[in-house]
Write an enzyme that holds these catalytic residues in place. Sequence first.
Site, PDB file in Angstrom:
ATOM      1  N   HIS A 104       0.797  -1.245   0.159  1.00 14.04           N
ATOM      2  CA  HIS A 104       0.000  -0.121  -0.080  1.00 14.04           C
ATOM      3  C   HIS A 104       0.961   1.189   0.100  1.00 14.04           C
ATOM      4  CE1 HIS A 104       0.860   1.154   4.135  1.00 14.04           C
ATOM      5  NE2 HIS A 104       0.897  -0.373   4.438  1.00 14.04           N
TER       6      HIS A 104
ATOM      7  N   GLU B  27      -1.885  -7.089   7.243  1.00 13.37           N
ATOM      8  CA  GLU B  27      -1.132  -6.807   7.894  1.00 13.37           C
ATOM      9  C   GLU B  27      -0.822  -7.664   9.429  1.00 13.37           C
ATOM     10  OE1 GLU B  27       1.852  -6.381   8.004  1.00 13.37           O
ATOM     11  OE2 GLU B  27       2.286  -4.288   7.760  1.00 13.37           O
TER      12      GLU B  27
END
Length: 281
Positions: free
Chosen positions: A27, A139
């Site tokens: 990201h 994550e």
Amino acid sequence: MDCADMDTAGTGLYPLHRCKTLHLVRHAQGIHNVAREKNNDPLKSYDFFDAQLTPLGWQQVSNLRRHVQASGLSKKIDLVITSPLLRAMQTAVGVFGGEGHTDGIGAPPLMVANAGNSDHPAISSLNCPPFIAAERCRERLGVNPCDKRRSISEYQPLFPAIDFSLIENEDDVLWKPDVREKNAEITDRGRKFLSWLWTREEKKIAIVTHSAFLLHTLSDFGNDCNLLIKNEIRKEFANCELRSVVIVDRGMTGSDASKTDYPGKIPDGLDLPSDVAKDKH
């Protein structure tokens, strides 16, 4: 150099239908990345809950979008898989989504205007691959609120054209406030994610995810390669970096038949190889 003199010890050859091309993306810059430049303590603050992209992060998204369009990659992707965290979804739709969305066109937008306080216009779901959210590529779990997701019912109005049907729980039951996921657990989660990819028919897949997931998933690979290639596989990702890799199904995990192989002998006829025919006579 004659082909016979070339060293093929480091060359692998596999049937094409046993391979998938993955376009891996970390990201773009999130507000938690800026805070972490100072120290890790702010990441434990709920001010960074499900961290969104910074204005700089959106600039990184725009630059990567221009790259995937200029390279032709945007037209070669069958599926986009994104982590269900805000910063990953913003990156995914910004890079691989359609152009600006216009109300009344009959197709829901990938992202509504100003989703996640982005001050970004809506993004169309037209002329782009399907998008799905998957928990397994999120994550590192636990402790840091920036890595905790919102409820699915909060995300759906913000990202109407992302498919959330693979996510089993409305609320985030995986994130624990007092338990941080270990490196080996992320690696194991990455193995399961890659195995799951073989259950899908898409061959060219973009995956928008996070630094720790990429680092520890890719740490499982490269031991059979030249050291330079091993390091190339395993090096950490920068914000909004894209790397394209090929994975190979060497264990018959998938079951897809080849779409390009052709059996030959149609119509049937004699086809002894010349050396065999000579020996026979």
